[in-house]
Motif scaffolding. Structure first.
Motif, PDB file in Angstrom:
ATOM      1  N   LEU A  54       0.513  -1.005  -0.322  1.00  0.00           N
ATOM      2  CA  LEU A  54      -0.358  -0.261   0.093  1.00  0.00           C
ATOM      3  C   LEU A  54       0.822   1.314   0.122  1.00  0.00           C
ATOM      4  CD1 LEU A  54      -2.757  -1.150   2.585  1.00  0.00           C
ATOM      5  CD2 LEU A  54      -2.587  -0.269   0.197  1.00  0.00           C
ATOM      6  N   TYR A  55       1.868   1.133   0.746  1.00  0.00           N
ATOM      7  CA  TYR A  55       3.388   2.377   1.062  1.00  0.00           C
ATOM      8  C   TYR A  55       3.290   2.108  -0.288  1.00  0.00           C
ATOM      9  CZ  TYR A  55       6.721   5.428   2.699  1.00  0.00           C
ATOM     10  OH  TYR A  55       6.718   6.629   2.416  1.00  0.00           O
ATOM     11  N   THR A  56       3.485   1.570  -1.547  1.00  0.00           N
ATOM     12  CA  THR A  56       3.902   1.609  -2.621  1.00  0.00           C
ATOM     13  C   THR A  56       3.759   2.080  -3.622  1.00  0.00           C
ATOM     14  OG1 THR A  56       5.686  -0.259  -2.236  1.00  0.00           O
ATOM     15  CG2 THR A  56       5.490   0.372  -3.998  1.00  0.00           C
ATOM     16  N   ILE A  57       2.259   1.681  -3.723  1.00  0.00           N
ATOM     17  CA  ILE A  57       1.311   2.544  -4.293  1.00  0.00           C
ATOM     18  C   ILE A  57       0.832   3.791  -4.607  1.00  0.00           C
ATOM     19  CG2 ILE A  57      -1.342   1.689  -5.693  1.00  0.00           C
ATOM     20  CD1 ILE A  57      -0.791  -1.015  -4.839  1.00  0.00           C
ATOM     21  N   ASP A  58       1.173   4.085  -2.875  1.00  0.00           N
ATOM     22  CA  ASP A  58       0.735   5.738  -2.387  1.00  0.00           C
ATOM     23  C   ASP A  58       1.645   5.856  -3.305  1.00  0.00           C
ATOM     24  OD1 ASP A  58      -0.428   7.706  -1.161  1.00  0.00           O
ATOM     25  OD2 ASP A  58       0.809   7.677   0.435  1.00  0.00           O
ATOM     26  N   ILE A  62       1.646   9.229  -5.166  1.00  0.00           N
ATOM     27  CA  ILE A  62       1.523  10.642  -5.334  1.00  0.00           C
ATOM     28  C   ILE A  62       2.619  11.203  -6.264  1.00  0.00           C
ATOM     29  CG2 ILE A  62       2.714  12.265  -3.558  1.00  0.00           C
ATOM     30  CD1 ILE A  62       1.584  10.647  -1.374  1.00  0.00           C
ATOM     31  N   THR A  63       3.904  10.688  -6.779  1.00  0.00           N
ATOM     32  CA  THR A  63       5.191  10.788  -7.627  1.00  0.00           C
ATOM     33  C   THR A  63       4.186  11.399  -8.709  1.00  0.00           C
ATOM     34  OG1 THR A  63       6.588   9.663  -6.047  1.00  0.00           O
ATOM     35  CG2 THR A  63       7.514  10.207  -8.131  1.00  0.00           C
ATOM     36  N   MET A  64       3.422  10.781  -9.730  1.00  0.00           N
ATOM     37  CA  MET A  64       3.129  10.539 -10.868  1.00  0.00           C
ATOM     38  C   MET A  64       3.044  11.666 -10.957  1.00  0.00           C
ATOM     39  SD  MET A  64      -0.187   7.380 -11.454  1.00  0.00           S
ATOM     40  CE  MET A  64      -1.178   7.593 -11.167  1.00  0.00           C
ATOM     41  N   PHE A  66      -0.006  14.110 -14.188  1.00  0.00           N
ATOM     42  CA  PHE A  66      -0.746  13.648 -15.191  1.00  0.00           C
ATOM     43  C   PHE A  66       0.077  13.308 -16.920  1.00  0.00           C
ATOM     44  CE2 PHE A  66      -2.913  14.515 -19.331  1.00  0.00           C
ATOM     45  CZ  PHE A  66      -4.777  14.386 -19.605  1.00  0.00           C
ATOM     46  N   ASP A  67       1.219  13.460 -17.441  1.00  0.00           N
ATOM     47  CA  ASP A  67       1.442  12.601 -18.215  1.00  0.00           C
ATOM     48  C   ASP A  67       2.934  11.679 -18.417  1.00  0.00           C
ATOM     49  OD1 ASP A  67       2.453  15.185 -18.080  1.00  0.00           O
ATOM     50  OD2 ASP A  67       2.408  15.401 -20.082  1.00  0.00           O
ATOM     51  N   THR A  68       2.754  11.464 -16.879  1.00  0.00           N
ATOM     52  CA  THR A  68       4.316  11.078 -16.719  1.00  0.00           C
ATOM     53  C   THR A  68       4.664   9.719 -15.481  1.00  0.00           C
ATOM     54  OG1 THR A  68       4.404  12.851 -14.884  1.00  0.00           O
ATOM     55  CG2 THR A  68       6.215  12.777 -17.286  1.00  0.00           C
ATOM     56  N   GLY A  69       5.466   9.830 -15.045  1.00  0.00           N
ATOM     57  CA  GLY A  69       5.542   8.603 -13.746  1.00  0.00           C
ATOM     58  C   GLY A  69       6.469   8.543 -13.031  1.00  0.00           C
ATOM     59  N   ALA A  70       6.321   7.493 -11.968  1.00  0.00           N
ATOM     60  CA  ALA A  70       7.577   7.427 -11.126  1.00  0.00           C
ATOM     61  C   ALA A  70       8.754   6.420 -11.358  1.00  0.00           C
ATOM     62  CB  ALA A  70       7.094   7.350  -9.937  1.00  0.00           C
ATOM     63  N   GLY A  71       9.712   6.583 -11.328  1.00  0.00           N
ATOM     64  CA  GLY A  71      11.377   6.585 -11.403  1.00  0.00           C
ATOM     65  C   GLY A  71      11.657   5.094 -10.519  1.00  0.00           C
ATOM     66  N   HIS A  72      12.110   4.505 -11.405  1.00  0.00           N
ATOM     67  CA  HIS A  72      12.174   3.266 -10.294  1.00  0.00           C
ATOM     68  C   HIS A  72      13.071   3.184  -8.856  1.00  0.00           C
ATOM     69  CE1 HIS A  72      10.454   0.610 -13.303  1.00  0.00           C
ATOM     70  NE2 HIS A  72      10.350  -0.887 -13.159  1.00  0.00           N
ATOM     71  N   GLN A  73      13.947   3.484  -9.508  1.00  0.00           N
ATOM     72  CA  GLN A  73      15.217   4.255  -8.409  1.00  0.00           C
ATOM     73  C   GLN A  73      14.464   5.401  -7.240  1.00  0.00           C
ATOM     74  OE1 GLN A  73      18.022   2.672  -8.185  1.00  0.00           O
ATOM     75  NE2 GLN A  73      17.804   3.602  -5.959  1.00  0.00           N
ATOM     76  N   HIS A  74      13.677   6.050  -7.569  1.00  0.00           N
ATOM     77  CA  HIS A  74      13.108   7.319  -6.901  1.00  0.00           C
ATOM     78  C   HIS A  74      11.997   6.220  -5.983  1.00  0.00           C
ATOM     79  CE1 HIS A  74      11.060  11.006  -4.717  1.00  0.00           C
ATOM     80  NE2 HIS A  74       9.755  10.291  -5.806  1.00  0.00           N
ATOM     81  N   ILE A  75      11.713   5.205  -6.365  1.00  0.00           N
ATOM     82  CA  ILE A  75      10.370   4.962  -5.271  1.00  0.00           C
ATOM     83  C   ILE A  75      11.012   3.867  -4.556  1.00  0.00           C
ATOM     84  CG2 ILE A  75       8.536   3.236  -5.731  1.00  0.00           C
ATOM     85  CD1 ILE A  75       7.584   5.862  -6.328  1.00  0.00           C
ATOM     86  N   LEU A 151       7.005   4.244 -13.788  1.00  0.00           N
ATOM     87  CA  LEU A 151       6.180   3.648 -13.537  1.00  0.00           C
ATOM     88  C   LEU A 151       4.148   4.479 -12.981  1.00  0.00           C
ATOM     89  CD1 LEU A 151       8.148   2.059 -10.276  1.00  0.00           C
ATOM     90  CD2 LEU A 151       7.637   1.145 -12.468  1.00  0.00           C
ATOM     91  N   ARG A 152       3.779   3.833 -12.741  1.00  0.00           N
ATOM     92  CA  ARG A 152       1.920   4.129 -13.006  1.00  0.00           C
ATOM     93  C   ARG A 152       1.477   3.502 -12.379  1.00  0.00           C
ATOM     94  NH1 ARG A 152       1.164   9.431 -15.012  1.00  0.00           N
ATOM     95  NH2 ARG A 152      -1.523   9.024 -14.784  1.00  0.00           N
TER      96      ARG A 152
END
Length: 499
Positions: A54-58, A62-64, A66-75, A151-152
């Protein structure tokens, strides 16, 4: 509702199917805790895997944008700090592996199309209960224009995160902001923070719905209803965004004043967190507003582009997901018929060559082509003269033959090699080996009157780098059997009694 016999009739219950799908979205999170005992490289029973998921999805949501996502290393880094809190005594390497394992499970790396599948039942319009399969994803991997993975969080993941399944997004967000304003005015900042986080997730989810329609438009304009559905959605979204921005700015202003006036450090910190969350919602709504303004221009551009791009290509058949997996669930008789039909249709028709009399007769009556006597000019090849490279010089051959000329004596190979040290011992050794099995017939045909013989000596050879058994060497005179009965014609014996 009852039938003619008075028995209750089973009607179609869409709410039951929605709740079954909602429950299926939580199954992958429960399986993480169920399967953590199978991890061999760590004592994983200490970790609460569902909370980490759940924390990972959160964090992804939060990071992504409208048209971008979250980086693997950041997550990975942010979730690893949360994992370390559950087991601070464990090494950082284990925390990193647990984080990567949970993230990979949410992406569902073990499946071909990265989708979770759960069965659920539904009653059709004809009253028949059927078991169907619900396909969904939690975290998706996508590529940006530069080809980099990001990631999205999916629509189902956002529903799991906020705990409100199958709810109208706009109504839920309005209700959340009213509740947020009420909690803030009552001073319940802890509950207000939770409501603010849920409102932010609703903002992300609402933007995702608009984003899906715009991406579908880029792929195929005809697949999206731009006559009624999408224009109404855009109008409602614009009105919703304008109202929400005004309300959120008012809430942010009120919380900023509460933060500045608060004297307790804890209350001031919670108020500051609320201000950050509400301002993030305002930023996301403003960005969504810019996409909504340009949505109609995007439709016009894609319509002009796709009008001259040719007929849309059909989607490629997924043999694994569309044929193999459904066929494995069928009986053998039904599966074999399905496989035969697929391979028959996919191979295509076979064009057979049929004889045509109108085309065959002219071919048979056609005169034979005139053949030329010569094939044409033959190009002159460019030849290069190869120079023979001799391993031994003529002078070395003369010296070696003179050394092995032994008409009246018997010498050892080791002694000859010592004398040939200044010449070439290798040539002497080769000639001595040939003498161990002399070709007397060849020597007679050449007209030679003597031949070199070699026999085994009861001694070891160790001279000039050669080792092995030593040899005894001597020169023997050859006598032609045809002239053996005529001593007058026999050559003189210049080699002694060696025969």
């Amino acid at each position: 509702m009852r039938d003619e016999t008075g028995e209750p009739v089973v009607t179609v219950d869409e709410g039951l199917s929605r709740r079954a799908k909602a429950l299926a979205c939580t199954a992958p999170l429960h399986e993480l805790d169920a399967h953590k005992g199978m991890i061999e490289w760590a004592e994983a029973k200490t970790y609460l895997m569902a909370e980490i998921a759940l924390y990972t999805i959160d964090q992804v949501a939060i990071t992504m944008d409208f048209d971008t996502g979250a980086g693997h290393q950041h997550i990975q880094e942010r979730v690893q700090r949360f994992v370390a809190r559950q087991a601070p005594q464990r090494p950082d390497q284990e925390h990193a592996r647990i984080t990567a394992w949970v993230l990979g499970s949410l992406i569902n790396l073990g499946d071909v199309d990265r989708a979770f599948r759960r069965p659920y039942g539904a009653v059709d319009s004809d009253g028949v209960y059927r078991v169907r399969t619900f396909d969904f994803k939690l975290i998706e991997e996508r590529r940006d224009e530069a080809g980099k993975l990001y990631l999205r969080a999916s629509h189902e993941a956002l529903n799991v995160l906020v705990g409100a399944l199958d709810t109208d997004v706009e109504s839920a967000q309005v209700a959340a902001e009213v509740k947020l304003d009420n909690l803030i005015r009552r001073g319940r900042l802890v509950d207000a923070k939770q409501v603010a986080e849920q409102a932010r997730i609703r903002t992300i989810q609402y933007g995702g719905l608009i984003r899906v329609q715009l991406e579908a438009t880029k792929r195929n304009v005809q697949a999206v209803d731009w006559r009624e559905k999408v224009p109404d959605l855009l109008d409602d979204a614009l009105a919703h965004v304008e109202e929400r921005v005004k309300a959120e700015r008012a809430i942010a202003k009120y919380m900023a004043e509460a933060r500045d006036e608060a004297e307790e450090p804890v209350r001031k910190s919670r108020a500051a967190e609320l201000v950050d969350i509400v301002e993030d919602c305002v930023r996301r709504h403003i960005k969504l507003h810019s996409h909504l303004i340009g949505a109609r221009d995007l439709f016009q551009e894609q319509q002009d582009r796709q009008q001259f791009s040719g007929t849309p290509q059909r989607q490629t058949l997924d043999l694994y997901g569309h044929l193999l997996m459904p066929a494995l669930d069928l009986p053998v008789a039904d599966a074999s018929g399905l496989a035969d039909l697929y391979f028959t249709e996919s191979s295509g028709p076979v064009v057979r060559d049929l004889p045509d009399l109108a085309a065959l007769v002219p071919l048979l009556l056609r005169p034979a082509p005139e053949r030329t006597r010569f094939a044409g000019e033959v190009p002159e090849p460019d030849l290069e003269t190869l120079q023979e490279r001799k391993r031994f010089t003529d002078h070395q051959w003369v010296l070696a033959n003179a050394l092995l000329e032994l008409p009246d004596e018997v010498r050892t190979l080791s002694g000859l090699l010592d004398e040939a040290a200044a010449l070439d011992p290798e040539l002497v050794a080769l000639l001595a080996l040939q003498a161990y099995g002399p070709q007397t017939g060849t020597a007679l045909r050449r007209g030679d009157d003597r031949v070199l013989l070699a026999v085994h000596a009861d001694a070891d050879l160790d001279s000039q780098g050669f080792e092995g058994d030593d040899l005894l060497l001597a020169t023997a005179r050859l006598v032609d059997p045809a002239t053996a009965d005529h001593p007058a014609q026999t050559p003189k014996n210049t080699g002694g009694d060696n025969r």
